[in-house]
Design a protein around this motif. Sequence first.
Motif, PDB file in Angstrom:
ATOM      1  N   GLN A 104       0.827  -1.206   0.000  1.00 42.83           N
ATOM      2  CA  GLN A 104       0.000   0.000   0.000  1.00 42.83           C
ATOM      3  C   GLN A 104       0.866   1.263   0.000  1.00 42.83           C
ATOM      4  OE1 GLN A 104      -2.673   0.181   3.274  1.00 42.83           O
ATOM      5  NE2 GLN A 104      -3.787   1.962   2.506  1.00 42.83           N
ATOM      6  N   ARG A 105       1.997   1.220   0.692  1.00 39.87           N
ATOM      7  CA  ARG A 105       2.838   2.412   0.804  1.00 39.87           C
ATOM      8  C   ARG A 105       3.747   2.610  -0.406  1.00 39.87           C
ATOM      9  NH1 ARG A 105       5.293   3.055   6.919  1.00 39.87           N
ATOM     10  NH2 ARG A 105       3.316   3.061   8.057  1.00 39.87           N
ATOM     11  N   TYR A 106       4.385   1.534  -0.846  1.00 40.77           N
ATOM     12  CA  TYR A 106       5.450   1.677  -1.843  1.00 40.77           C
ATOM     13  C   TYR A 106       5.151   1.031  -3.190  1.00 40.77           C
ATOM     14  CZ  TYR A 106       7.980   2.722   2.468  1.00 40.77           C
ATOM     15  OH  TYR A 106       8.374   3.251   3.660  1.00 40.77           O
ATOM     16  N   GLY A 107       4.085   0.246  -3.273  1.00 42.07           N
ATOM     17  CA  GLY A 107       3.811  -0.446  -4.525  1.00 42.07           C
ATOM     18  C   GLY A 107       4.472  -1.819  -4.557  1.00 42.07           C
ATOM     19  N   TRP A 108       4.067  -2.604  -5.552  1.00 39.80           N
ATOM     20  CA  TRP A 108       4.510  -3.999  -5.589  1.00 39.80           C
ATOM     21  C   TRP A 108       5.986  -4.140  -5.934  1.00 39.80           C
ATOM     22  CZ3 TRP A 108       4.361  -8.420  -3.745  1.00 39.80           C
ATOM     23  CH2 TRP A 108       4.855  -9.547  -4.418  1.00 39.80           C
ATOM     24  N   ARG A 109       6.478  -3.440  -6.910  1.00 35.57           N
ATOM     25  CA  ARG A 109       7.865  -3.620  -7.343  1.00 35.57           C
ATOM     26  C   ARG A 109       8.850  -3.212  -6.235  1.00 35.57           C
ATOM     27  NH1 ARG A 109       8.604  -4.121 -12.913  1.00 35.57           N
ATOM     28  NH2 ARG A 109      10.561  -2.965 -12.852  1.00 35.57           N
ATOM     29  N   THR A 110       8.544  -2.131  -5.526  1.00 36.89           N
ATOM     30  CA  THR A 110       9.415  -1.742  -4.405  1.00 36.89           C
ATOM     31  C   THR A 110       9.321  -2.747  -3.263  1.00 36.89           C
ATOM     32  OG1 THR A 110       9.244   0.597  -4.965  1.00 36.89           O
ATOM     33  CG2 THR A 110       9.882   0.064  -2.715  1.00 36.89           C
ATOM     34  N   TRP A 245       2.247 -15.283 -17.421  1.00 38.71           N
ATOM     35  CA  TRP A 245       3.535 -15.126 -16.754  1.00 38.71           C
ATOM     36  C   TRP A 245       4.404 -14.088 -17.469  1.00 38.71           C
ATOM     37  CZ3 TRP A 245       4.636 -16.660 -12.052  1.00 38.71           C
ATOM     38  CH2 TRP A 245       3.910 -17.715 -11.490  1.00 38.71           C
ATOM     39  N   SER A 246       4.118 -13.849 -18.735  1.00 35.10           N
ATOM     40  CA  SER A 246       4.911 -12.843 -19.453  1.00 35.10           C
ATOM     41  C   SER A 246       4.662 -11.442 -18.914  1.00 35.10           C
ATOM     42  CB  SER A 246       4.589 -12.885 -20.947  1.00 35.10           C
ATOM     43  OG  SER A 246       3.208 -12.632 -21.161  1.00 35.10           O
ATOM     44  N   ASN A 247       3.522 -11.235 -18.238  1.00 36.24           N
ATOM     45  CA  ASN A 247       3.201  -9.926 -17.675  1.00 36.24           C
ATOM     46  C   ASN A 247       3.493  -9.848 -16.177  1.00 36.24           C
ATOM     47  OD1 ASN A 247       2.180  -9.102 -20.190  1.00 36.24           O
ATOM     48  ND2 ASN A 247       0.172 -10.020 -19.734  1.00 36.24           N
ATOM     49  N   HIS A 248       4.148 -10.890 -15.649  1.00 40.21           N
ATOM     50  CA  HIS A 248       4.412 -10.927 -14.206  1.00 40.21           C
ATOM     51  C   HIS A 248       5.423  -9.848 -13.826  1.00 40.21           C
ATOM     52  CE1 HIS A 248       4.795 -12.457 -10.183  1.00 40.21           C
ATOM     53  NE2 HIS A 248       6.086 -12.700 -10.333  1.00 40.21           N
ATOM     54  N   ALA A 249       5.103  -9.062 -12.801  1.00 35.15           N
ATOM     55  CA  ALA A 249       5.962  -7.946 -12.369  1.00 35.15           C
ATOM     56  C   ALA A 249       7.107  -8.455 -11.514  1.00 35.15           C
ATOM     57  CB  ALA A 249       5.142  -6.922 -11.583  1.00 35.15           C
ATOM     58  N   LEU A 250       8.324  -8.039 -11.850  1.00 37.50           N
ATOM     59  CA  LEU A 250       9.509  -8.410 -11.091  1.00 37.50           C
ATOM     60  C   LEU A 250       9.933  -7.243 -10.205  1.00 37.50           C
ATOM     61  CD1 LEU A 250      11.529 -10.181 -13.930  1.00 37.50           C
ATOM     62  CD2 LEU A 250       9.946 -11.195 -12.282  1.00 37.50           C
ATOM     63  N   ALA A 251      10.984  -7.464  -9.436  1.00 42.08           N
ATOM     64  CA  ALA A 251      11.459  -6.425  -8.520  1.00 42.08           C
ATOM     65  C   ALA A 251      12.013  -5.241  -9.291  1.00 42.08           C
ATOM     66  CB  ALA A 251      12.534  -7.004  -7.602  1.00 42.08           C
ATOM     67  N   GLY A 252      11.831  -4.062  -8.732  1.00 41.60           N
ATOM     68  CA  GLY A 252      12.398  -2.849  -9.308  1.00 41.60           C
ATOM     69  C   GLY A 252      13.245  -2.129  -8.283  1.00 41.60           C
ATOM     70  N   LEU A 253      13.837  -1.036  -8.655  1.00 40.57           N
ATOM     71  CA  LEU A 253      14.642  -0.260  -7.714  1.00 40.57           C
ATOM     72  C   LEU A 253      13.735   0.340  -6.646  1.00 40.57           C
ATOM     73  CD1 LEU A 253      17.061   1.583 -10.166  1.00 40.57           C
ATOM     74  CD2 LEU A 253      17.568  -0.387  -8.702  1.00 40.57           C
ATOM     75  N   PRO A 254      14.145   0.272  -5.369  1.00 39.01           N
ATOM     76  CA  PRO A 254      13.285   0.797  -4.305  1.00 39.01           C
ATOM     77  C   PRO A 254      13.098   2.297  -4.428  1.00 39.01           C
ATOM     78  CG  PRO A 254      15.453   0.201  -3.456  1.00 39.01           C
ATOM     79  CD  PRO A 254      15.402  -0.299  -4.867  1.00 39.01           C
ATOM     80  N   GLU A 255      11.876   2.730  -4.269  1.00 37.73           N
ATOM     81  CA  GLU A 255      11.550   4.152  -4.336  1.00 37.73           C
ATOM     82  C   GLU A 255      10.799   4.552  -3.079  1.00 37.73           C
ATOM     83  OE1 GLU A 255       9.279   4.787  -7.812  1.00 37.73           O
ATOM     84  OE2 GLU A 255      10.880   4.189  -9.215  1.00 37.73           O
TER      85      GLU A 255
END
Length: 788
Positions: A104-110, A245-255
Amino acid sequence: MSACVPTRAPDPNRTERTHRPHSPPPGGPRRFRIAGADVSASIAVFLIALPLSLGIALATGAPLQAGLVAAAVGGLVAGRLGGSPLQVSGPAAGLTVVTADLIQRYGWRTTCAITVLAGVAQLGLGCLRVARGALAVSPAIVHGMLAGIGVTIAVAQLHIVLGGTPQSSVPDNLRALPAQLADMGLPAVSVSALTLTLLLLWPRLPGRAGRLLRKVPAALVAVAGASAAAALVGLRLPKVDLPSWSNHALAGLPEGPVLGLVAAVLTTTLVCSVQSLLGAVAVDKLVAGRPGLPARVRRSDLDRELLGQGAANIVSGSLGGLPIAGVAVRTSANVHAGAVSRNSTMLHGVLVVIAALLMVPILELIPLASLAALVMAVGIQMVSLHHIRTVTRHREVWVYAVTTLGVVSLGVLQGVALGIAMAVGVALHRLTRTRITHEETEGVHHVHVRGQLTFLAVPRLSRALHLVPHGADTVVELDGSFMDHAAYETLQDWQKTHTAQGGTVEITGRHPGTRISEPQAVTGCRCRPWTPWRNHQCDRPQSASPSRFRGGRDRTEPDPTGTAGASGHELVRGISAFQRNTAPLVRSELARLAREGQRPSQLFLTCADSRLVTSMITSSGPGDLFVVRNVGNLVPRPGEESGDDSVAAAIEYAVDVLRVRSITVCGHSGCGAMQALLSSEPGGAQTPLKRWLRHGLPSLERMADDSLPRGSLAGRAPDDAVEQLCLTNVVQQLEHLRAHDSVARALDEGTLELHGMYFHVGEAEAYLLTETDDGVVFDRVREADLTA
C-alpha cells in the motif's frame, strides 16, 4: 539387534573386511533416490500449500502469482539450503500484515526490492551467527505479535467473506463492519460459510472411512468443495485471475524515503527471521516425538537456516514473489505425513511449479471468497488459547496483551517495540518486588524471602536477619529464582556470625530454579554438589549425629556416647542434601510425572553393581528410563524354572504396557557375577546366588563355542577372560530377550529395537554393540557419532 549410533572408522592397524552399517556399500557411490515417504509427504504439503499461497497473496493485495512464486522458491531454495531439513518455507500468514502495508505504501515492485534487501540482511545475520540470539526474545512477545497479525488478517478478510472490500487498518475495518453487515453479498457469504464448514468438520469425520478421508488436507477439500458448489449452482463471484507469466511484475529499484525503506527492511527481516527460527525449534520437537526419526534427521542448524531463508527471500523478491518464512501448518503436515529428509520440501516446490504452469485453468475456478475464508480461519488460529494460558501461567499476560494491541492498532514493528518495553518493565518490577518476613514457630526462627533477592532488597533482608536472637535455630527460605552477589554476601556474612555465636542456620528453597547458597557447616569442608555420589566424607566430629527433627528438617546435636552409626548419618545427610539442593529443581517435573504417569522410552537392563549409575551414563532424568537391575544383568529364558519371574514381568510390563521403543542390555567391566561364573565348580550347596547365576551358563557356553559370535571390542582385544565373558554375556542376554513373546511380537511389528552396551568402569567409556560381516563388535561412543 541394531546400533544406536553409527560406528567409528576402523582401526588402521586392524585388518577386517567390515564396513559401518550406515556407510555406503562396496561397489561405487549410491544412486540418488527419493524415499517413498518423502514423495507422499510432499504431495500432502503441496495440497495444503497451493490454496494457502493463493489466499495469502490475496490477503496482501499482491498479484496472486506472487504466492505461487514464494511457495516454489521456499520449497526449492530454503528447502535445499536451510538448516532445518523438515521445515517447509513459503508465504506465511505472519507476514501478511507487513507485506500488505508495504504494498500500500510503496507499490509492488518496491515491495519485491524490500524482500530482496531483507534476504541480504538475513544472510548477514547468518554469517554473524546470531541466530540463537533471536530466540532470546520473550515468547510472550512472539506469540503476541502473531496474535495481533492474526486479528488483523481475520478482520480484513471478514469484509471479503461478506462480499465487500477491506480497509487499510483494523480500526477502519471495525468502523466499516456494521455497514458491511447490512449490505452483505449472499453468494460470497454462502461460499465462505461452506468453506469454513468443510474446514471445521473434515478433520472430525468419524469411523474408518473418516480416517481414510482425513488424509486429504482439509484446506484443499474446503476450497475445492466450495469452488465445485459455486460452479454447480452458477454463482457469479470474483474468482482467481492469474495473468500470463509474461506480464508478471519483477522487482524494481526501491523508491521512497530512505528511513521508511530501512524500517521496512528491518521489519520484514525481523518477522521472517523470528518466525523461521521458532519454527525450526518446533520442528526439532516434532521430530523427537516420532520413533526412529531423530536418528535419521539432524537437529536444526539455526545459523544455516537463517542463511537459507535469506537466500530464498533474495530469489523470491527478484522473481516477484512474496516474502518467505518457515510455515507452521505446512511443516507440521510434512512431519506428520512421514517425511524423512529435505527431499519432501524440495519436491513440494517442484509440484508448485508444475501447478503454476499447467493448472492455471483449474486455479481460476476458485472464488476469492473461499480463499478469504481460508485465510481468515488461519488468522483466527494464530490467536492461540494455549499460548494465552501459558503466558498467563508465567505472569506475562500483560506483555502478550500489549504486543497484540500494539500490532493491531499501530503496526508490527511498533507493537513489538511496545512488547519489548513492557517485558523490560515486568522484569524490573519482579526484581524490585521482594517480600521478606520473619516469624517464630516452636522455637525456630523462619526468615522467608519471596521474590528476587537483589541489592535493592539487602536493607530489608538485613533488618529481618537482625530480628533473629543470638544462638537461635534459623531457617532462611528463598522463594525466588535469582540472588545477586550483594545479597549472597550479606546472607553469608550473617550466617558465619550467627553460627559463630552458637546458632544454627539452614538455607533452603522451595521452587524450581532457586539459587541456594550452600552453608559451610564444618570449617574447612570443601564439599560440592556433585561430591556425595563419590562417597565423599567430610572431616566431621564423631560426636555429631542426627538426633532430632524439627518442622520436618534435620538438626544435629552432640552424641554423648560417640557411638552413632556413620551409615545412618550419611543417609540422613544425603536426604537432607537432596531436600535442600535437588528437590527444588525437580519438584515440578516429578509433580508432572505424578499427574501424567511414567512414559519411559527405554527399558535399561543392567547389573546391580554400585558403580553403575544409569542416569549418569545415559544423561537421563526422572521418567526417561525403566530400569531393571540384577546380579550379572541376566535375562532368564522364558519357561525356565528360575523361581523368580521378576525380570520377565518387567520386560512384559515395559513392552506391552509402557510401550518402550528400545531395550538396552548393559554389561560392565570387572563384573563380580562373571568372575563367579568363571571360577564356579560343579556341585556344592545350591545357594540363591548359585541358582541365579545358572542363567549365565549359556554365556559361558557361547564363549567356548568358536562358531557363535561372542562380542569383541573395536580396536583392542579384551583384557582377560572376565572381560570377554562380560562382552559375550551381553550378546547372549539379547538372544534370551528375543525369546520372550512380547519382545518377539514388538520386533516383528517394527516398534522395538534391541541394543547391547558395555561400560568400562575404569575408563569411564561406553561401547555400543554393532553388527558386522564377521560378527558383533562393541564400538566406543564418540561425540562425533551423535551428528553422524
